[in-house]
Design an enzyme around this catalytic site. Structure first.
Site, mmCIF file in Angstrom:
data_model
loop_
_atom_site.group_PDB
_atom_site.id
_atom_site.type_symbol
_atom_site.label_atom_id
_atom_site.label_comp_id
_atom_site.label_asym_id
_atom_site.label_seq_id
_atom_site.Cartn_x
_atom_site.Cartn_y
_atom_site.Cartn_z
ATOM 1 N N GLY A 232 84.364 -38.021 26.110
ATOM 2 C CA GLY A 232 85.405 -37.396 25.305
ATOM 3 C C GLY A 232 84.842 -36.365 24.351
ATOM 4 N N GLY A 502 82.092 -45.989 15.594
ATOM 5 C CA GLY A 502 82.556 -47.104 16.403
ATOM 6 C C GLY A 502 81.829 -48.408 16.168
ATOM 7 N N ASN A 587 70.743 -51.637 19.951
ATOM 8 C CA ASN A 587 70.351 -51.762 21.361
ATOM 9 C C ASN A 587 69.476 -50.558 21.676
ATOM 10 O OD1 ASN A 587 70.289 -51.387 24.269
ATOM 11 N ND2 ASN A 587 71.991 -52.827 24.421
ATOM 12 N N GLN A 594 72.037 -42.426 23.991
ATOM 13 C CA GLN A 594 72.885 -41.619 23.116
ATOM 14 C C GLN A 594 72.117 -40.455 22.496
ATOM 15 O OE1 GLN A 594 76.491 -41.946 21.973
ATOM 16 N NE2 GLN A 594 76.139 -42.448 24.113
ATOM 17 N N GLU A 661 76.200 -38.780 17.257
ATOM 18 C CA GLU A 661 76.314 -37.346 17.002
ATOM 19 C C GLU A 661 75.086 -36.703 16.364
ATOM 20 O OE1 GLU A 661 80.833 -36.485 15.989
ATOM 21 O OE2 GLU A 661 80.270 -38.507 15.387
#
Length: 704
Positions: A232, A502, A587, A594, A661
């Site tokens: 997204g 999140g 993790n 990421q 981010e």
């Protein structure tokens, strides 16, 4: 790694991985109820005006077409809080690509053919889509907290004018597009007054709220499922027109309706990163100590909805200086509404700030890493709050050591390999800690298994897995005994997947629910659980959103090595390295994924990604993946992501900060600074395409 590992930080494999690679995971467009119809939207072909006529006769004559909806016959909606969702409600066209009709048919092919046959007549009006810093309609908006978009401390202008050293430079970042692998899609069905939607969304709870309000039904009669989402990057952060159109068509036809937006239409209807114009003025002492920081940003927004790319926000927290001014200007134009894109504000803002810092370092003859260390601070400059933790200096030093920065010859064009100039650059990174209230439930079954339920959304980040780790850790049980249920608005309400919030938000609620369940189970030791088990719930409202006495941010450092071909102008990133300080990493496997994904996206921002607003027609000329170049495998070099484990007690029970981010923040600046070091030519507009590189080389009189 065996699935019995429960310790936070372990590299546990994604639980949904096998389903995704075998095709068992079902996305929004892969749900096909019986008698399902298909929809295809009709976008406006003018940049501003009014629809005066809709001729749908040819469309209705296409075999299989069920209906054609427009503002003349579409179901009326309640007034939306987000004007971009007020589709087919009137004939007004605020920008090119705005949806003016929707064709519904028995097959996708018939819907597409029917949409091509619809003829729309417009009363076209003059339009303006050109962003410029001196635009007469530019204004200073309010920040999200209600304060002015201009923040000042001290006498920034006076201090800059009297500084012994400084730079005054401008940068430009073009419009950027999210382009998730899965386009926006929804499958909607009304049954006995109840609406069920499978939606590609970053927040099913928000979609549920919005649809209930638009269609004026009780919220408990709307179920939104977003079980698997193919990316997204902010474009799915709030409901987009596709889910409203699918629900509207399903109500109008009495059949389930599936709508998948064509990729070429995404740029106009799902948001984009607004282009930004930056002027940076840095005043400093001769040793590089900053005396004044002035960052002015101009961005566009649409005529129907204000969205501000707050690109000066990171400058307010980054470096110490006694004087400063950061100003946001926004210009309403006849353009599609911009929205969130990975690290909105910080990504373009830190490109400008960190490029200017590099220019200051070069002008002073100070090492770029050392310049940043000299201006490090323990308190946030803008609000004078102490940082809950700030390990920027450690990231800079460790990154420099891992990269081999000390071996770098600081002179531009000092390393050549035939026609290729090799250089290296670096930049800092920051991103705020965002935590939102969420709810969760945890349940223990007599067989020793546990189920955790929360309406979190896994957009490819591994949320299922990490939340199971949080639960297992709080319960003190092996990981393989914990199951997570997410991605459904019928589950306990949770915040959306955005703003790197999140895991910090959902994990807090999961931890609290599991801790309460563990306490309840401890009180029942030696007793058999009832057949239906026992459970506990948690709601972090009032805790997760409480005002903090600390400035809470993640930090990082990026290092890049590039090769610049003086014949072709091509820039190849050879090495990219990031070191981050983002609390406890929960993790290590999914976190590294990421970070590397964000670094790759930053590489694209630097070298290949960019869009152009056509002044004559009012649309984006790079509207698909053929024209808008995201990095392919061959573009991505050896990328390393490392982190410093922080023990920050002022965050959440897990001590975690967001990581989704920060990896993109600063990457483009590091690459751009490396291109300068390689060539001696300073480029101040992204992306750094071959034509711009060759032009810059010619302007310096250098070969190429």
């Amino acid at each position: 790694m065996p699935d019995t590992v429960s310790a936070l930080g372990s590299p546990v494999a994604r639980r949904e991985g096998p389903d995704k690679v075998t095709g068992a995971a079902r996305y929004a467009a892969e749900h096909t109820p019986d008698d399902c119809a298909y929809a295809w939207p009709v976008p406006a072909t003018v940049a501003r005006g009014e629809v005066t006529a809709v001729d749908d006769r040819a469309a209705r004559a296409v075999p299989g077409v069920v209906t054609v909806l427009s503002h003349l016959n579409a179901p009326q909606l309640a007034e939306p809080s987000d004007p971009t969702l007020g589709v087919l409600q009137n004939g007004r066209v605020p920008h090119r690509g705005w949806y003016v009709a929707l064709v519904v048919a028995d097959t996708l092919e018939a819907a597409r053919e029917g949409a091509a046959a619809v003829r729309i007549t417009y009363a076209e009006e003059p339009h303006d889509v050109t962003l410029r810093a001196d635009h007469p309609e530019a204004y200073i908006p309010e920040d999200s907290d209600g304060t002015s978009g201009e923040h000042t401390r001290g006498d920034a202008e006076g201090a800059f004018g009297s500084s012994p050293a400084g730079v005054d430079v401008c940068y430009r970042v073009p419009p950027l597009h999210n382009h998730p692998m899965e386009p926006h899609a929804a499958t909607a069905r009304w049954q006995d007054g109840r609406l069920t939607v499978h939606d590609s969304s970053q927040g099913a709870s928000t979609v549920q709220d919005v649809l209930a309000r638009l269609f004026e039904v009780d919220k408990d009669r709307v179920t939104v499922v977003s079980e698997h989402v193919g990316g997204g990057f902010g474009a799915k952060g709030t409901p987009r027109p596709h889910v409203v159109l699918a629900s509207m068509a399903a109500r109008a036809t009495g059949r389930p309706v599936k709508l998948v937006l064509p990729r070429r239409q995404l740029a106009a209807v799902v948001g984009h990163r607004s282009p930004t114009l930056h002027r940076l003025r840095l005043g400093a002492e001769k040793d590089g100590t900053l005396t004044s920081v002035i960052h002015e940003v101009t961005a566009h927004t649409s005529q129907i909805k204000e969205f501000v790319e707050t690109a000066a926000a990171a400058t307010r927290v980054m470096y110490a200086s006694p004087h400063g001014r950061t100003t946001h200007h926004v210009v309403p134009l006849d353009v599609p509404s911009p929205s969130w894109m990975r690290a909105p504000g910080e990504a373009p803002g830190m490109y400008a700030l960190e490029s200017a810092m590099d220019e200051l370092a070069v002008s002073l003859g100070v090492d770029p890493v050392e310049l940043r260390l000299r201006n490090d601070t323990d308190t946030e400059p803008d609000r004078s709050l102490p940082f809950s933790s700030r390990h920027l200096a450690e990231c800079l030093r460790e990154g420099a050591e891992r990269f081999g920065w000390s071996e770098r010859d600081p002179r531009p064009r000092s390393r050549t390999e035939g026609p290729v100039l090799v250089g290296s650059g670096m930049a800092s990174a920051t991103y705020p800690v965002v935590i939102a209230p969420s709810r969760a439930s945890a349940h223990a079954h007599p067989d020793g298994s546990f189920v955790v339920r929360i309406n979190a959304t896994d957009i490819g980040t591994g949320a299922r897995t990490v939340l199971a780790q949080v639960a297992a850790d709080a319960l003190g049980v092996p990981l393989d005994r914990v199951t997570t249920e997410i991605g459904n608005s019928d589950l306990p309400k949770a915040s959306l997947a955005g703003g790197s919030s999140g895991t910090a938000s959902w994990g807090w609620a999961v931890h609290e629910a599991c801790a309460r369940l563990a306490a309840r189970l401890a009180g029942q030791q030696g007793q058999q659980l009832p057949p239906d088990g026992v459970g506990a719930t948690a709601d972090t409202a009032g805790s997760a959103d409480a005002e903090s006495d600390y400035a809470r941010h993640a930090f990082g450092a990026h290092f890049a090595e590039v090769g610049v071909d003086t014949v072709s102008g091509e820039v190849r990133v050879r090495r990219l390295l990031g070191v981050f300080a983002a609390g406890h990493i929960l993790n290590s496997r999914t976190a590294r994924s990421q970070f590397i994904g964000a670094l790759t996206m930053g590489l694209g921002m630097a070298l290949t990604e960019g869009s152009t607003m056509d002044a004559a027609f009012g649309d984006f000329t790079e509207a698909d993946l053929a024209g808008y170049h995201v990095p392919a495998h061959a573009d991505v070099p050896d990328i390393e992501a490392h982190w410093i484990d922080e023990d920050d007690p002022h965050l959440n029970p897990m001590g975690s900060k967001g990581i989704g981010e920060i990896g993109i923040v600063g990457t483009a600046a590091a690459v751009g600074n490396a291109v300068y070091h390689a060539t001696g030519a300073r480029l101040r507009e992204l992306p750094l395409t071959p034509d711009r590189v060759l032009e810059a080389l010619r302007s310096t009189g250098a070969p190429g």
